[in-house]
Design a protein around this motif. Structure first.
Motif, PDB file in Angstrom:
ATOM      1  N   THR A 164       0.828  -1.197   0.000  1.00 19.70           N
ATOM      2  CA  THR A 164       0.000   0.000   0.000  1.00 19.70           C
ATOM      3  C   THR A 164       0.867   1.253   0.000  1.00 19.70           C
ATOM      4  O   THR A 164       2.038   1.215   0.371  1.00 19.70           O
ATOM      5  N   THR A 165       0.271   2.368  -0.400  1.00 15.26           N
ATOM      6  CA  THR A 165       0.965   3.657  -0.362  1.00 15.26           C
ATOM      7  C   THR A 165       0.327   4.603   0.644  1.00 15.26           C
ATOM      8  O   THR A 165       0.696   5.765   0.715  1.00 15.26           O
ATOM      9  N   SER A 166      -0.642   4.114   1.418  1.00 17.95           N
ATOM     10  CA  SER A 166      -1.276   4.956   2.435  1.00 17.95           C
ATOM     11  C   SER A 166      -1.273   4.238   3.768  1.00 17.95           C
ATOM     12  O   SER A 166      -1.253   3.008   3.824  1.00 17.95           O
ATOM     13  N   ARG A 176       8.560  -0.811   5.179  1.00 13.06           N
ATOM     14  CA  ARG A 176       8.750  -0.261   3.843  1.00 13.06           C
ATOM     15  C   ARG A 176       9.091  -1.366   2.844  1.00 13.06           C
ATOM     16  O   ARG A 176       9.841  -2.299   3.144  1.00 13.06           O
ATOM     17  N   THR A 178      10.751  -1.899  -0.874  1.00 13.03           N
ATOM     18  CA  THR A 178      11.574  -1.174  -1.849  1.00 13.03           C
ATOM     19  C   THR A 178      12.447  -2.131  -2.643  1.00 13.03           C
ATOM     20  O   THR A 178      12.797  -3.220  -2.171  1.00 13.03           O
ATOM     21  N   ARG A 202       7.154   5.714  -5.885  1.00 15.04           N
ATOM     22  CA  ARG A 202       6.889   6.443  -4.650  1.00 15.04           C
ATOM     23  C   ARG A 202       7.082   5.490  -3.475  1.00 15.04           C
ATOM     24  O   ARG A 202       7.313   4.291  -3.659  1.00 15.04           O
ATOM     25  N   GLU A 203       6.987   6.009  -2.262  1.00 13.14           N
ATOM     26  CA  GLU A 203       7.126   5.153  -1.092  1.00 13.14           C
ATOM     27  C   GLU A 203       5.986   4.138  -1.039  1.00 13.14           C
ATOM     28  O   GLU A 203       4.831   4.466  -1.326  1.00 13.14           O
ATOM     29  N   ALA A 204       6.309   2.910  -0.672  1.00 13.24           N
ATOM     30  CA  ALA A 204       5.309   1.856  -0.530  1.00 13.24           C
ATOM     31  C   ALA A 204       5.623   1.048   0.726  1.00 13.24           C
ATOM     32  O   ALA A 204       6.775   0.960   1.155  1.00 13.24           O
ATOM     33  N   ASN A 205       4.575   0.464   1.309  1.00  7.49           N
ATOM     34  CA  ASN A 205       4.720  -0.247   2.569  1.00  7.49           C
ATOM     35  C   ASN A 205       3.842  -1.496   2.579  1.00  7.49           C
ATOM     36  O   ASN A 205       2.940  -1.656   1.752  1.00  7.49           O
ATOM     37  N   ASP A 414      -3.152  11.780  -1.124  1.00  8.41           N
ATOM     38  CA  ASP A 414      -3.083  10.343  -0.845  1.00  8.41           C
ATOM     39  C   ASP A 414      -4.453   9.751  -0.572  1.00  8.41           C
ATOM     40  O   ASP A 414      -4.638   8.531  -0.686  1.00  8.41           O
TER      41      ASP A 414
END
Length: 467
Positions: A164-166, A176, A178, A202-205, A414
């Motif tokens: 997810t990104t949120s 995270r 990556t 973008r950042e993803a988790n 977001d």
């Protein structure tokens, strides 16, 4: 000869008595009394074991078979017959024994009681013990019961993203994801890591919850639920927290907080009733050796009245007892485990929903109450467990949700899609999250979350032995 599963033999042994059968499995124990020997054999198809009778005069492999240690695997062919001794109605009198693999003397799970702490160091072997065989089999039955309950009540099972990104909870405790080379991280002009060069741009988790995606699908199907893994990078070494766990998250459209609590109560009672019906030998073992009185507690849970009080009332009833608490019970602070257990075990004497928490200690998506101080949230607390379920009526008013996002400094872009759910045919809706491991702990009397996860992942180590 095709093998017969031990569960089939034990289900109705009288119907199979006199027949030649083949049973394969692992030795739980073997004993030799000179002219006869006995092996307790288990093949994993059920909790109970089959007793195998070995006759020294008629069995060529007698000397080898009676010396087999726990964990050894073998195949036995013989005639099923009534057993003259107590403990079992029938036994398999061996005519041939084929040994697949004899366990050496250094096999760590000998026939004796092992501490749970010791067994946590052997996650790849501990399911072979009675305790973990009972717990993990109960876990399987509870998972099936969840799906059965939801199907019977008209829910659609949905799969939500693991990446997810949120941040649904807004707490930032996320793992995270990556593909960047950590030895040569790309940097932007400001010197920060350039996640635009990462796989997703973008950042993803890893997700902490599938709730928001479930909300989207509830606006199409009315009633949906997720049942999948969630991850939380919370550095907490307690008996109730794990870094990787499973969540059950229903979302129901055209529903308020009362509907949410009704659903939660019905689910918990269903799980308890189902386990009492389908896991009799497992629960009998756990009641005797792990948590005395477990069966009585589950039976009481199915009949209990689930009380409902507001957070404000709960604090008022807890505050006079503050001298006995480690943490003070005061308005504006979250309830601690000691407070939750006091409410359920001493003040109210049973399960309780605590509702209408201060908005400052709850997530952004919870519906604001008219008092301007609280939100339409609920936690289900159980005796001996504490919090089992957390849920809320979701904020369906786009202007109030936008204001709350801004207030908390969350990036509006977001959550643009989340606001769309309100702008485009939004409806009152509610949902909750039930940590599956906590449910298993509750239903099996297990005290540590690492003992209901086959391969637990927690802060500091993926497992005490990597698997």
């Amino acid at each position: 000869m095709k093998r017969t599963e031990i569960r089939t033999i034990l289900r109705d042994p009288a119907a199979l008595a006199g027949r030649i059968l083949r049973a394969d499995g692992w030795v739980k124990s073997a004993r030799d009394s000179g002219r006869v020997g006995f092996i307790d054999l288990n093949d994993g198809s059920c909790f109970d074991s089959l007793q195998v009778l070995l006759d020294a005069e008629s069995l060529a492999a007698y000397a080898e078979a009676v010396k087999l240690g726990p964990g050894s695997s073998l195949s036995v062919t013989g005639r099923l017959q009534p057993s003259p001794a107590g403990g079992q109605s029938h036994e398999l009198k061996a005519e041939t024994v084929k040994i697949y693999a004899a366990c050496p003397a250094d096999y760590p799970l000998q026939k004796k009681r092992h501490s749970l702490d010791f067994l946590r160091s052997l996650p790849h072997l501990r399911a072979r013990t009675n305790v973990f065989a009972a717990v993990f089999r109960a876990r399987s039955l509870l998972a099936l019961a969840v799906h059965r309950f939801m199907e019977e009540n008209g829910f659609v099972y949905v799969h939500t993203p693991i990446i997810t990104t949120s941040d649904c909870e807004g707490a930032g405790e996320m793992f995270r994801v990556t593909t960047l080379d950590l030895e040569r991280l790309p940097r932007n002009a400001a010197g920060a890591v350039d996640f635009g060069a990462d796989f997703f741009g973008r950042e993803a988790n890893l997700t902490v919850s599938g709730q928001m995606e479930a909300e989207a699908l509830a606006h199409a199907f009315g009633k949906v639920y997720t049942f999948g893994p969630a991850f939380r990078a919370e550095n907490s070494n307690t008996a109730r927290h794990a870094a990787e766990f499973w969540m059950i998250e229903p979302e129901i459209a055209f529903a308020d907080l009362n509907d949410d609590m009704n659903l939660a109560e019905a689910l918990v009672k269903y799980l308890a009733r189902d386990l009492l019906t389908r896991a009799e030998p497992e629960l009998a073992f756990l009641d005797r050796f792990v948590a005395n009185g477990l069966i009585a507690r589950l039976e009481a849970l199915t009949q209990a009245e689930f009380a409902r009080i507001t957070y404000t009332e709960a604090v008022a009833r807890l505050a006079p007892r503050n001298a006995s608490f480690r943490y003070e019970a005061r308005w504006g602070a979250d309830l601690q485990t000691e407070h939750e257990r006091c409410l359920t075990e001493q003040i109210l004497g049973g399960p309780v929903f605590v509702t209408d928490y201060p908005r400052e200690i709850k997530a952004f998506y919870m519906r604001a109450n008219d008092d301007g101080r609280t939100v339409a949230a609920m936690d289900l607390l159980l005796p001996g467990v504490g919090e089992l379920i957390g849920g809320s009526q979701r904020e369906e008013r786009p202007e109030l949700l936008s204001a709350r996002l801004q207030e908390l400094g969350l990036t509006a872009a977001d959550y643009e899609w989340y606001l769309d759910l309100r702008r485009f045919g939004g409806a009152p809706h509610a949902g909750f999250g039930l940590g599956f491991e906590r449910a298993v702990m509750c239903m099996t009397g297990t005290a540590n979350i690492r003992d209901v996860l086959p391969f637990p992942r927690a802060a500091g180590a993926a497992a005490r032995r990597e698997v």
